[in-house]
Write a protein that holds these residues in place. Structure first.
Motif, PDB file in Angstrom:
ATOM      1  N   TYR A  52      41.052  34.707  29.477  1.00 40.91           N
ATOM      2  CA  TYR A  52      39.710  34.681  30.060  1.00 40.91           C
ATOM      3  C   TYR A  52      39.316  36.047  30.614  1.00 40.91           C
ATOM      4  O   TYR A  52      38.260  36.583  30.293  1.00 40.91           O
ATOM      5  CB  TYR A  52      39.621  33.618  31.163  1.00 40.91           C
ATOM      6  CG  TYR A  52      38.276  33.625  31.867  1.00 40.91           C
ATOM      7  CD1 TYR A  52      37.200  32.931  31.327  1.00 40.91           C
ATOM      8  CD2 TYR A  52      38.080  34.345  33.031  1.00 40.91           C
ATOM      9  CE1 TYR A  52      35.953  32.958  31.950  1.00 40.91           C
ATOM     10  CE2 TYR A  52      36.841  34.378  33.656  1.00 40.91           C
ATOM     11  CZ  TYR A  52      35.789  33.677  33.115  1.00 40.91           C
ATOM     12  OH  TYR A  52      34.558  33.717  33.721  1.00 40.91           O
ATOM     13  N   CYS A  53      40.161  36.611  31.462  1.00 41.72           N
ATOM     14  CA  CYS A  53      39.809  37.875  32.135  1.00 41.72           C
ATOM     15  C   CYS A  53      39.637  39.020  31.149  1.00 41.72           C
ATOM     16  O   CYS A  53      38.635  39.740  31.207  1.00 41.72           O
ATOM     17  CB  CYS A  53      40.853  38.223  33.190  1.00 41.72           C
ATOM     18  SG  CYS A  53      40.836  37.070  34.580  1.00 41.72           S
ATOM     19  N   GLU A  54      40.591  39.198  30.250  1.00 43.04           N
ATOM     20  CA  GLU A  54      40.486  40.293  29.283  1.00 43.04           C
ATOM     21  C   GLU A  54      39.211  40.169  28.453  1.00 43.04           C
ATOM     22  O   GLU A  54      38.484  41.135  28.247  1.00 43.04           O
ATOM     23  CB  GLU A  54      41.700  40.329  28.341  1.00 43.04           C
ATOM     24  CG  GLU A  54      42.981  40.793  28.983  1.00 43.04           C
ATOM     25  CD  GLU A  54      43.827  39.655  29.536  1.00 43.04           C
ATOM     26  OE1 GLU A  54      43.300  38.529  29.711  1.00 43.04           O
ATOM     27  OE2 GLU A  54      45.007  39.894  29.814  1.00 43.04           O
ATOM     28  N   THR A  55      38.930  38.946  28.010  1.00 45.09           N
ATOM     29  CA  THR A  55      37.763  38.704  27.171  1.00 45.09           C
ATOM     30  C   THR A  55      36.467  38.946  27.936  1.00 45.09           C
ATOM     31  O   THR A  55      35.579  39.658  27.467  1.00 45.09           O
ATOM     32  CB  THR A  55      37.786  37.268  26.613  1.00 45.09           C
ATOM     33  OG1 THR A  55      38.994  37.087  25.877  1.00 45.09           O
ATOM     34  CG2 THR A  55      36.586  36.993  25.730  1.00 45.09           C
ATOM     35  N   TYR A  73      45.396  41.103  32.380  1.00 45.70           N
ATOM     36  CA  TYR A  73      45.037  40.503  33.659  1.00 45.70           C
ATOM     37  C   TYR A  73      45.649  39.123  33.799  1.00 45.70           C
ATOM     38  O   TYR A  73      45.927  38.454  32.818  1.00 45.70           O
ATOM     39  CB  TYR A  73      43.513  40.382  33.791  1.00 45.70           C
ATOM     40  CG  TYR A  73      42.820  41.702  33.952  1.00 45.70           C
ATOM     41  CD1 TYR A  73      42.535  42.196  35.222  1.00 45.70           C
ATOM     42  CD2 TYR A  73      42.454  42.464  32.857  1.00 45.70           C
ATOM     43  CE1 TYR A  73      41.906  43.416  35.382  1.00 45.70           C
ATOM     44  CE2 TYR A  73      41.826  43.689  33.007  1.00 45.70           C
ATOM     45  CZ  TYR A  73      41.554  44.161  34.279  1.00 45.70           C
ATOM     46  OH  TYR A  73      40.940  45.367  34.426  1.00 45.70           O
ATOM     47  N   ARG A  74      45.814  38.705  35.045  1.00 42.03           N
ATOM     48  CA  ARG A  74      46.151  37.312  35.323  1.00 42.03           C
ATOM     49  C   ARG A  74      44.927  36.692  35.980  1.00 42.03           C
ATOM     50  O   ARG A  74      44.204  37.360  36.728  1.00 42.03           O
ATOM     51  CB  ARG A  74      47.406  37.182  36.170  1.00 42.03           C
ATOM     52  CG  ARG A  74      47.390  37.877  37.482  1.00 42.03           C
ATOM     53  CD  ARG A  74      48.777  37.775  38.176  1.00 42.03           C
ATOM     54  NE  ARG A  74      48.963  38.878  39.072  1.00 42.03           N
ATOM     55  CZ  ARG A  74      48.517  38.912  40.330  1.00 42.03           C
ATOM     56  NH1 ARG A  74      47.879  37.889  40.819  1.00 42.03           N
ATOM     57  NH2 ARG A  74      48.712  39.970  41.086  1.00 42.03           N
ATOM     58  N   THR A 103      36.804  32.626  39.357  1.00 43.71           N
ATOM     59  CA  THR A 103      37.991  33.086  38.648  1.00 43.71           C
ATOM     60  C   THR A 103      38.262  34.500  39.126  1.00 43.71           C
ATOM     61  O   THR A 103      37.436  35.394  38.933  1.00 43.71           O
ATOM     62  CB  THR A 103      37.806  33.062  37.119  1.00 43.71           C
ATOM     63  OG1 THR A 103      37.521  31.724  36.701  1.00 43.71           O
ATOM     64  CG2 THR A 103      39.065  33.557  36.411  1.00 43.71           C
ATOM     65  N   ALA A 104      39.402  34.661  39.795  1.00 40.62           N
ATOM     66  CA  ALA A 104      39.821  35.975  40.293  1.00 40.62           C
ATOM     67  C   ALA A 104      40.731  36.599  39.247  1.00 40.62           C
ATOM     68  O   ALA A 104      41.738  36.015  38.856  1.00 40.62           O
ATOM     69  CB  ALA A 104      40.548  35.825  41.617  1.00 40.62           C
ATOM     70  N   CYS A 105      40.365  37.782  38.797  1.00 37.42           N
ATOM     71  CA  CYS A 105      41.134  38.515  37.796  1.00 37.42           C
ATOM     72  C   CYS A 105      41.842  39.685  38.481  1.00 37.42           C
ATOM     73  O   CYS A 105      41.196  40.464  39.175  1.00 37.42           O
ATOM     74  CB  CYS A 105      40.219  39.056  36.702  1.00 37.42           C
ATOM     75  SG  CYS A 105      39.269  37.798  35.824  1.00 37.42           S
ATOM     76  N   ARG A 106      43.147  39.787  38.265  1.00 36.96           N
ATOM     77  CA  ARG A 106      43.928  40.889  38.834  1.00 36.96           C
ATOM     78  C   ARG A 106      44.743  41.513  37.708  1.00 36.96           C
ATOM     79  O   ARG A 106      45.368  40.805  36.907  1.00 36.96           O
ATOM     80  CB  ARG A 106      44.895  40.406  39.914  1.00 36.96           C
ATOM     81  CG  ARG A 106      44.248  39.660  41.061  1.00 36.96           C
ATOM     82  CD  ARG A 106      43.498  40.575  42.001  1.00 36.96           C
ATOM     83  NE  ARG A 106      42.906  39.851  43.107  1.00 36.96           N
ATOM     84  CZ  ARG A 106      41.632  39.473  43.164  1.00 36.96           C
ATOM     85  NH1 ARG A 106      40.823  39.726  42.171  1.00 36.96           N
ATOM     86  NH2 ARG A 106      41.158  38.840  44.214  1.00 36.96           N
ATOM     87  N   VAL A 107      44.737  42.848  37.660  1.00 36.30           N
ATOM     88  CA  VAL A 107      45.489  43.533  36.618  1.00 36.30           C
ATOM     89  C   VAL A 107      46.977  43.219  36.805  1.00 36.30           C
ATOM     90  O   VAL A 107      47.457  43.105  37.930  1.00 36.30           O
ATOM     91  CB  VAL A 107      45.188  45.052  36.617  1.00 36.30           C
ATOM     92  CG1 VAL A 107      45.814  45.769  37.781  1.00 36.30           C
ATOM     93  CG2 VAL A 107      45.576  45.685  35.310  1.00 36.30           C
ATOM     94  N   ARG A 108      47.667  43.012  35.705  1.00 37.92           N
ATOM     95  CA  ARG A 108      49.101  42.693  35.742  1.00 37.92           C
ATOM     96  C   ARG A 108      49.923  43.958  35.824  1.00 37.92           C
ATOM     97  O   ARG A 108      49.654  44.923  35.110  1.00 37.92           O
ATOM     98  CB  ARG A 108      49.515  41.919  34.490  1.00 37.92           C
ATOM     99  CG  ARG A 108      49.321  40.434  34.650  1.00 37.92           C
ATOM    100  CD  ARG A 108      50.031  39.720  33.551  1.00 37.92           C
ATOM    101  NE  ARG A 108      49.018  39.445  32.535  1.00 37.92           N
ATOM    102  CZ  ARG A 108      49.264  39.013  31.331  1.00 37.92           C
ATOM    103  NH1 ARG A 108      50.498  38.818  30.937  1.00 37.92           N
ATOM    104  NH2 ARG A 108      48.306  38.769  30.490  1.00 37.92           N
ATOM    105  N   GLY A 109      50.947  43.922  36.689  1.00 42.10           N
ATOM    106  CA  GLY A 109      51.851  45.061  36.807  1.00 42.10           C
ATOM    107  C   GLY A 109      51.119  46.300  37.265  1.00 42.10           C
ATOM    108  O   GLY A 109      50.112  46.244  37.951  1.00 42.10           O
TER     109      GLY A 109
END
Length: 143
Positions: A45-48, A114-115, A99-105
């Motif tokens: 979802y987030c990346e898209t 993202y998660r 929807t909260a999107c946070r970059v992974r790592g």
């Protein structure tokens, strides 16, 4: 030569479109997804959405976080009629699905991963001329 000219025309047209976008329109593009876009797997979802809404772009660093609000623009505009808090931000009177999107790592360069986390929170915004122009944060409803 014709290809170079066409490329420059397209770049200038894109810049013109970005320059004419108001702060409110940018807020809507970056933060409002209502009704929520269906059929996207949670992990995509987030990346898209960030790519589709031009929040992330090739060659630019990954945005560390972004929140999508799944409520109507009118509901967010209504927040601007609420009394501001001591820091000048206005809050929505009710919790909204987000929807909260946070970059992974530590990933700071594309491709951005993202998660996504879906929550029910109040939204804090900055307002200009009665319209939300900045998502200042979110907070859970009181227990």
């Amino acid at each position: 030569m014709a290809a170079w000219t066409l490329c420059m025309v397209l770049v200038l047209a894109a810049l013109e479109g970005a320059a004419s976008e108001s702060r409110y329109e940018k807020f809507l593009r970056q933060h409002v997804d209502y009704p929520q876009t269906p059929t996207l797997a949670a992990h995509r979802y987030c990346e898209t959405m960030l790519a589709r809404r031009r929040v992330t772009a090739p060659g630019r660093p990954c945005k560390p976080s972004n929140t999508f609000v799944h409520a109507s623009a009118e509901e967010l505009v209504a927040a601007c009629t609420q009394e501001p808090d001591e820091t000048g931000f206005h809050s929505t009177p009710t919790a909204m699905t987000l929807t909260a999107c946070r970059v992974r790592g530590g990933n700071t360069r594309p491709p951005c991963a993202y998660r996504a986390k879906q929550v029910q929170h109040h939204v804090r915004v900055s307002c200009l001329n009665g319209l939300p122009v900045h998502l200042a944060g979110t907070y859970p409803p009181p227990q």
